[in-house]
Write a protein that holds these residues in place. Sequence first.
Motif, mmCIF file in Angstrom:
data_model
loop_
_atom_site.group_PDB
_atom_site.id
_atom_site.type_symbol
_atom_site.label_atom_id
_atom_site.label_comp_id
_atom_site.label_asym_id
_atom_site.label_seq_id
_atom_site.Cartn_x
_atom_site.Cartn_y
_atom_site.Cartn_z
ATOM 1 N N HIS A 132 0.911 -1.237 0.105
ATOM 2 C CA HIS A 132 0.082 -0.152 0.374
ATOM 3 C C HIS A 132 0.825 1.428 0.089
ATOM 4 C CE1 HIS A 132 -3.904 -1.515 0.161
ATOM 5 N NE2 HIS A 132 -3.708 -2.322 1.233
ATOM 6 N N TYR A 133 1.997 1.140 0.939
ATOM 7 C CA TYR A 133 2.562 2.677 0.933
ATOM 8 C C TYR A 133 4.070 2.466 0.418
ATOM 9 C CZ TYR A 133 -0.937 3.068 4.120
ATOM 10 O OH TYR A 133 -2.140 2.933 4.963
ATOM 11 N N ARG A 134 4.345 1.405 -0.358
ATOM 12 C CA ARG A 134 5.482 1.284 -1.358
ATOM 13 C C ARG A 134 6.835 1.480 -0.398
ATOM 14 N NH1 ARG A 134 3.804 4.538 -6.938
ATOM 15 N NH2 ARG A 134 1.748 3.147 -7.216
ATOM 16 N N VAL A 135 6.843 0.774 0.624
ATOM 17 C CA VAL A 135 7.970 1.044 1.655
ATOM 18 C C VAL A 135 8.522 -0.376 1.636
ATOM 19 C CG1 VAL A 135 7.244 2.699 2.718
ATOM 20 C CG2 VAL A 135 6.519 0.546 3.492
ATOM 21 N N GLU A 136 9.881 -0.667 2.059
ATOM 22 C CA GLU A 136 10.255 -2.098 2.461
ATOM 23 C C GLU A 136 9.452 -2.612 3.390
ATOM 24 O OE1 GLU A 136 14.913 -3.551 3.853
ATOM 25 O OE2 GLU A 136 14.426 -1.313 3.397
ATOM 26 N N GLN A 137 9.683 -4.045 3.210
ATOM 27 C CA GLN A 137 9.025 -4.873 4.024
ATOM 28 C C GLN A 137 9.541 -4.819 5.287
ATOM 29 O OE1 GLN A 137 7.415 -8.619 2.824
ATOM 30 N NE2 GLN A 137 6.941 -8.240 0.950
ATOM 31 N N PRO A 138 8.807 -4.808 6.568
ATOM 32 C CA PRO A 138 9.490 -4.719 7.929
ATOM 33 C C PRO A 138 9.728 -6.003 8.087
ATOM 34 C CG PRO A 138 7.251 -4.466 8.205
ATOM 35 C CD PRO A 138 7.552 -4.374 6.636
ATOM 36 N N PRO A 139 10.652 -6.210 9.251
ATOM 37 C CA PRO A 139 11.155 -7.559 9.685
ATOM 38 C C PRO A 139 9.658 -8.242 10.444
ATOM 39 C CG PRO A 139 12.731 -5.935 10.429
ATOM 40 C CD PRO A 139 11.631 -5.084 9.845
ATOM 41 N N VAL A 140 9.593 -9.471 10.432
ATOM 42 C CA VAL A 140 8.466 -10.035 11.022
ATOM 43 C C VAL A 140 8.859 -10.708 12.569
ATOM 44 C CG1 VAL A 140 6.630 -11.603 10.816
ATOM 45 C CG2 VAL A 140 7.354 -10.585 9.090
ATOM 46 N N ILE A 141 8.161 -10.393 13.553
ATOM 47 C CA ILE A 141 8.209 -10.808 14.909
ATOM 48 C C ILE A 141 6.903 -11.381 15.330
ATOM 49 C CG2 ILE A 141 9.108 -10.509 17.282
ATOM 50 C CD1 ILE A 141 10.691 -8.091 16.283
ATOM 51 N N PRO A 142 6.689 -12.732 15.215
ATOM 52 C CA PRO A 142 5.340 -13.280 15.378
ATOM 53 C C PRO A 142 5.356 -13.154 16.855
ATOM 54 C CG PRO A 142 6.509 -14.955 14.224
ATOM 55 C CD PRO A 142 7.565 -13.736 14.587
ATOM 56 N N SER A 143 3.864 -13.071 17.235
ATOM 57 C CA SER A 143 3.490 -12.503 18.554
ATOM 58 C C SER A 143 3.684 -13.868 19.378
ATOM 59 C CB SER A 143 1.903 -12.331 18.860
ATOM 60 O OG SER A 143 1.895 -11.094 18.180
ATOM 61 N N TRP A 144 4.067 -13.835 20.845
ATOM 62 C CA TRP A 144 4.161 -15.118 21.635
ATOM 63 C C TRP A 144 2.940 -15.243 22.514
ATOM 64 C CZ3 TRP A 144 4.285 -15.497 26.746
ATOM 65 C CH2 TRP A 144 4.637 -16.660 27.553
ATOM 66 N N VAL A 145 2.413 -16.478 22.553
ATOM 67 C CA VAL A 145 1.586 -16.830 23.671
ATOM 68 C C VAL A 145 2.002 -18.002 24.291
ATOM 69 C CG1 VAL A 145 -0.246 -15.533 22.317
ATOM 70 C CG2 VAL A 145 0.229 -18.105 22.172
#
Length: 256
Positions: A132-145
């Motif tokens: 949508h915003y034509r930016v670099e994909q950010p790192p992914v940190i999955p939520s912990w439960v």
Amino acid sequence: MANVSLVSLVPRRFEDGAWSGVPRFDWELRRVFPDILSLNTSWKNRLYLQKLAYQAPETIVITGSETSLLVPERLRTIVVHHGCAQTHFDRDPRWRSRKNRKICLAQERMYLKKNRFFVAPSRWTAEQFSCHYRVEQPPVIPSWVESIDGVLRRGRPVILGDWRTWNKGNGELIDKLRKKLHEYEFCHLDCSYETRKEAYRRAHCYLCLSLSEGASYAMADAEAARLPVVTTDVGSYLEYGDSVVISWKERGILNW
């Protein structure tokens, strides 16, 4: 002023009566970092952040996308993409209000701020913001439960899900599924943080029908309870590789 090094900023917290994914993120963050200062976005706390910017500029703030605009640029800020408003706006006609359009514009403006570091809780969410915003994909940190133990699954099969809004599947869709699959009990997830484990222990399957998600904590809890998951292709579906995935465009088709 107290020595503050890490701040969590959310619109409302559990203590304020909120119970959705963003306050849950704040709550889980506090469990990981016991010394973190949790703040809601009241005007007093906004003034406090202004003071921190000059008196404790080494402070790091962790907050969501549009709320990052409330943080002074002098403070380093980790911006967590809890959900892409533009994707929700595009897919959900009932969400297209002037207020929600402003959220989309706010998420676009956040990229103009200095001292911002972006992360996403799921790969799909990272891709949506990048697209949508034509930016670099950010790192992914999955939520912990934490894991949910002690299975109580017996009797009539229970399909559990969070269907509280039209975006998440509320309305005629669930009613049609109940009539078509009458041998199953469709149970809407309606519980507190403290009592959620009992709901998952009773269920046989988790069903996500959302048009758009950031990274659903409800589905994360389902994974933690080792439930089979059926989900639309949103949120954390790429992280949960053993899920049954359907296209969000086909959620209204009852033959899947």
